[in-house]
Design a protein around this motif. Sequence first.
Motif, PDB file in Angstrom:
ATOM      1  N   LEU A 115     -12.178  58.616 -28.830  1.00 60.45           N
ATOM      2  CA  LEU A 115     -11.336  57.455 -28.583  1.00 60.45           C
ATOM      3  C   LEU A 115      -9.918  57.781 -29.027  1.00 60.45           C
ATOM      4  O   LEU A 115      -9.717  58.447 -30.043  1.00 60.45           O
ATOM      5  CB  LEU A 115     -11.851  56.238 -29.354  1.00 60.45           C
ATOM      6  CG  LEU A 115     -13.312  55.840 -29.096  1.00 60.45           C
ATOM      7  CD1 LEU A 115     -13.718  54.712 -30.033  1.00 60.45           C
ATOM      8  CD2 LEU A 115     -13.502  55.423 -27.646  1.00 60.45           C
ATOM      9  N   ALA A 116      -8.935  57.327 -28.264  1.00 60.51           N
ATOM     10  CA  ALA A 116      -7.541  57.602 -28.583  1.00 60.51           C
ATOM     11  C   ALA A 116      -6.798  56.305 -28.829  1.00 60.51           C
ATOM     12  O   ALA A 116      -7.085  55.277 -28.209  1.00 60.51           O
ATOM     13  CB  ALA A 116      -6.875  58.377 -27.449  1.00 60.51           C
ATOM     14  N   LYS A 117      -5.831  56.369 -29.738  1.00 59.12           N
ATOM     15  CA  LYS A 117      -5.004  55.200 -29.998  1.00 59.12           C
ATOM     16  C   LYS A 117      -4.120  54.899 -28.797  1.00 59.12           C
ATOM     17  O   LYS A 117      -3.895  53.747 -28.446  1.00 59.12           O
ATOM     18  CB  LYS A 117      -4.138  55.437 -31.239  1.00 59.12           C
ATOM     19  CG  LYS A 117      -3.280  54.232 -31.616  1.00 59.12           C
ATOM     20  CD  LYS A 117      -2.466  54.497 -32.860  1.00 59.12           C
ATOM     21  CE  LYS A 117      -1.601  53.290 -33.213  1.00 59.12           C
ATOM     22  NZ  LYS A 117      -0.768  53.538 -34.409  1.00 59.12           N
ATOM     23  N   ALA A 118      -3.620  55.969 -28.156  1.00 58.03           N
ATOM     24  CA  ALA A 118      -2.776  55.784 -26.976  1.00 58.03           C
ATOM     25  C   ALA A 118      -3.610  55.238 -25.822  1.00 58.03           C
ATOM     26  O   ALA A 118      -4.805  55.498 -25.718  1.00 58.03           O
ATOM     27  CB  ALA A 118      -2.137  57.114 -26.579  1.00 58.03           C
ATOM     28  N   GLU A 119      -2.978  54.476 -24.954  1.00 59.23           N
ATOM     29  CA  GLU A 119      -3.667  53.935 -23.787  1.00 59.23           C
ATOM     30  C   GLU A 119      -3.725  55.009 -22.707  1.00 59.23           C
ATOM     31  O   GLU A 119      -2.703  55.460 -22.197  1.00 59.23           O
ATOM     32  CB  GLU A 119      -2.926  52.700 -23.270  1.00 59.23           C
ATOM     33  CG  GLU A 119      -3.649  52.005 -22.132  1.00 59.23           C
ATOM     34  CD  GLU A 119      -2.976  50.713 -21.724  1.00 59.23           C
ATOM     35  OE1 GLU A 119      -3.284  50.224 -20.621  1.00 59.23           O
ATOM     36  OE2 GLU A 119      -2.146  50.207 -22.503  1.00 59.23           O
ATOM     37  N   LEU A 120      -4.949  55.438 -22.363  1.00 63.89           N
ATOM     38  CA  LEU A 120      -5.118  56.539 -21.430  1.00 63.89           C
ATOM     39  C   LEU A 120      -5.925  56.099 -20.221  1.00 63.89           C
ATOM     40  O   LEU A 120      -6.586  55.068 -20.230  1.00 63.89           O
ATOM     41  CB  LEU A 120      -5.812  57.716 -22.127  1.00 63.89           C
ATOM     42  CG  LEU A 120      -5.066  58.281 -23.355  1.00 63.89           C
ATOM     43  CD1 LEU A 120      -5.894  59.344 -24.028  1.00 63.89           C
ATOM     44  CD2 LEU A 120      -3.712  58.837 -22.950  1.00 63.89           C
ATOM     45  N   SER A 121      -5.887  56.926 -19.189  1.00 62.32           N
ATOM     46  CA  SER A 121      -6.543  56.584 -17.932  1.00 62.32           C
ATOM     47  C   SER A 121      -8.029  56.911 -17.976  1.00 62.32           C
ATOM     48  O   SER A 121      -8.540  57.490 -18.936  1.00 62.32           O
ATOM     49  CB  SER A 121      -5.871  57.334 -16.776  1.00 62.32           C
ATOM     50  OG  SER A 121      -5.924  58.724 -17.001  1.00 62.32           O
ATOM     51  N   GLN A 122      -8.719  56.569 -16.891  1.00 60.20           N
ATOM     52  CA  GLN A 122     -10.163  56.742 -16.811  1.00 60.20           C
ATOM     53  C   GLN A 122     -10.579  58.202 -16.919  1.00 60.20           C
ATOM     54  O   GLN A 122     -11.671  58.504 -17.398  1.00 60.20           O
ATOM     55  CB  GLN A 122     -10.668  56.157 -15.485  1.00 60.20           C
ATOM     56  CG  GLN A 122     -12.176  56.260 -15.280  1.00 60.20           C
ATOM     57  CD  GLN A 122     -12.958  55.437 -16.289  1.00 60.20           C
ATOM     58  OE1 GLN A 122     -12.430  54.488 -16.858  1.00 60.20           O
ATOM     59  NE2 GLN A 122     -14.209  55.799 -16.505  1.00 60.20           N
ATOM     60  N   ASP A 123      -9.710  59.125 -16.506  1.00 57.21           N
ATOM     61  CA  ASP A 123     -10.101  60.530 -16.550  1.00 57.21           C
ATOM     62  C   ASP A 123     -10.317  61.014 -17.981  1.00 57.21           C
ATOM     63  O   ASP A 123     -11.084  61.945 -18.220  1.00 57.21           O
ATOM     64  CB  ASP A 123      -9.097  61.422 -15.811  1.00 57.21           C
ATOM     65  CG  ASP A 123      -7.710  61.390 -16.432  1.00 57.21           C
ATOM     66  OD1 ASP A 123      -7.466  60.531 -17.291  1.00 57.21           O
ATOM     67  OD2 ASP A 123      -6.881  62.221 -16.045  1.00 57.21           O
ATOM     68  N   PHE A 124      -9.672  60.369 -18.956  1.00 57.62           N
ATOM     69  CA  PHE A 124      -9.898  60.724 -20.353  1.00 57.62           C
ATOM     70  C   PHE A 124     -11.338  60.410 -20.751  1.00 57.62           C
ATOM     71  O   PHE A 124     -11.992  61.189 -21.451  1.00 57.62           O
ATOM     72  CB  PHE A 124      -8.923  59.966 -21.256  1.00 57.62           C
ATOM     73  CG  PHE A 124      -9.060  60.297 -22.717  1.00 57.62           C
ATOM     74  CD1 PHE A 124      -8.433  61.410 -23.248  1.00 57.62           C
ATOM     75  CD2 PHE A 124      -9.821  59.501 -23.564  1.00 57.62           C
ATOM     76  CE1 PHE A 124      -8.563  61.729 -24.591  1.00 57.62           C
ATOM     77  CE2 PHE A 124      -9.958  59.803 -24.900  1.00 57.62           C
ATOM     78  CZ  PHE A 124      -9.324  60.919 -25.419  1.00 57.62           C
ATOM     79  N   THR A 125     -11.843  59.276 -20.291  1.00 55.87           N
ATOM     80  CA  THR A 125     -13.231  58.904 -20.567  1.00 55.87           C
ATOM     81  C   THR A 125     -14.198  59.903 -19.936  1.00 55.87           C
ATOM     82  O   THR A 125     -15.193  60.303 -20.549  1.00 55.87           O
ATOM     83  CB  THR A 125     -13.523  57.489 -20.032  1.00 55.87           C
ATOM     84  OG1 THR A 125     -12.622  56.560 -20.639  1.00 55.87           O
ATOM     85  CG2 THR A 125     -14.953  57.074 -20.334  1.00 55.87           C
ATOM     86  N   ILE A 126     -13.901  60.324 -18.715  1.00 59.48           N
ATOM     87  CA  ILE A 126     -14.754  61.292 -18.028  1.00 59.48           C
ATOM     88  C   ILE A 126     -14.738  62.629 -18.759  1.00 59.48           C
ATOM     89  O   ILE A 126     -15.783  63.262 -18.967  1.00 59.48           O
ATOM     90  CB  ILE A 126     -14.296  61.471 -16.567  1.00 59.48           C
ATOM     91  CG1 ILE A 126     -14.429  60.148 -15.809  1.00 59.48           C
ATOM     92  CG2 ILE A 126     -15.109  62.563 -15.872  1.00 59.48           C
ATOM     93  CD1 ILE A 126     -13.850  60.178 -14.415  1.00 59.48           C
ATOM     94  N   LEU A 127     -13.554  63.062 -19.188  1.00 60.85           N
ATOM     95  CA  LEU A 127     -13.446  64.307 -19.943  1.00 60.85           C
ATOM     96  C   LEU A 127     -14.222  64.218 -21.256  1.00 60.85           C
ATOM     97  O   LEU A 127     -14.889  65.169 -21.663  1.00 60.85           O
ATOM     98  CB  LEU A 127     -11.979  64.619 -20.240  1.00 60.85           C
ATOM     99  CG  LEU A 127     -11.177  65.342 -19.166  1.00 60.85           C
ATOM    100  CD1 LEU A 127      -9.732  65.481 -19.608  1.00 60.85           C
ATOM    101  CD2 LEU A 127     -11.768  66.697 -18.864  1.00 60.85           C
ATOM    102  N   GLY A 128     -14.125  63.069 -21.929  1.00 58.11           N
ATOM    103  CA  GLY A 128     -14.839  62.880 -23.183  1.00 58.11           C
ATOM    104  C   GLY A 128     -16.340  62.976 -23.000  1.00 58.11           C
ATOM    105  O   GLY A 128     -17.053  63.564 -23.831  1.00 58.11           O
ATOM    106  N   ARG A 129     -16.844  62.412 -21.910  1.00 61.79           N
ATOM    107  CA  ARG A 129     -18.274  62.488 -21.613  1.00 61.79           C
ATOM    108  C   ARG A 129     -18.684  63.939 -21.355  1.00 61.79           C
ATOM    109  O   ARG A 129     -19.719  64.404 -21.827  1.00 61.79           O
ATOM    110  CB  ARG A 129     -18.588  61.607 -20.406  1.00 61.79           C
ATOM    111  CG  ARG A 129     -20.084  61.442 -20.132  1.00 61.79           C
ATOM    112  CD  ARG A 129     -20.318  60.574 -18.907  1.00 61.79           C
ATOM    113  NE  ARG A 129     -19.595  59.310 -19.015  1.00 61.79           N
ATOM    114  CZ  ARG A 129     -18.711  58.881 -18.128  1.00 61.79           C
ATOM    115  NH1 ARG A 129     -18.426  59.603 -17.065  1.00 61.79           N
ATOM    116  NH2 ARG A 129     -18.111  57.720 -18.296  1.00 61.79           N
TER     117      ARG A 129
END
Length: 265
Positions: free
Chosen positions: A2-16
């Motif tokens: 989880l990031a403090k900065a507001e990020l796009s959906q691709d960040f969630t996909i990368l995290g998964r």
Amino acid sequence: MLAKAELSQDFTILGRQYKQLVAALLEAVNMPGIPMEVGPTDRGNFRGFDGNQFYVIERGSLTARYQGKLIYVMEQGEILLPDIAGNQEEEAAVYFGSDAGARLTAYSALEFMRQVFEDPAAIRLWTRLLITYSGLMLRITSGSVEADAGATPGFEIYEPGEIIIRQGDRADYVFNMSVGTAEVIVDDVPVGRIVDGEIFGAMAALTQADRSATVRAKTTCSVVKVPKEQFTELIQRNPATIHSLLIDMANSIVNLNEQLVGLRG
């Protein structure tokens, strides 16, 4: 993650994807770790932190703070690597703690990497993990500063027939095929293919040359892209990346030879 900065959906996909790579790497290495409990951390690193160890989060979460500010939170199933622990200068260090406590498994970094180097499959997983991690960190960084015109990391989905790399274009990124198959085309002639886990686009990026081939998605492709400067730094700091890159280049040569034999036949 989880990031403090507001990020796009691709960040969630990368995290998964990052969690999946961690699990696959741990299975490939199959090395016993040392369980440890971490209590809530008021300041600095959590008690027992050792920069010579990797830590996998089994329960709870860890926070990363820089100059007193929360940067991101690492969750269950993710791995904390010693080369992101900052340095001994307080103003330049990244500190890892826990708000509510966590259960970790610790691994000797030296022994873990020795096990990785003994297995080509583990080397490939390690390289993919580092590339994915770099993408996550760069997304966090770019989300925390003003946008500029330079290359930024990303995670892209390409549908069949879409162009991932175009012959003759400038090489700003190195790519990792997370899922999917793509074909390599030179002067409108198919000469090879790219499959799951392969790194591609590195040659032009490393030699400062224009793209020598077009890469077109054959199936739906999930691709991680990392700016060439970040990839160069990754190679310098992690020799295993070179081994994995050479394997992928060798596979590309084999594929090209097969295509040439087919054309001559």
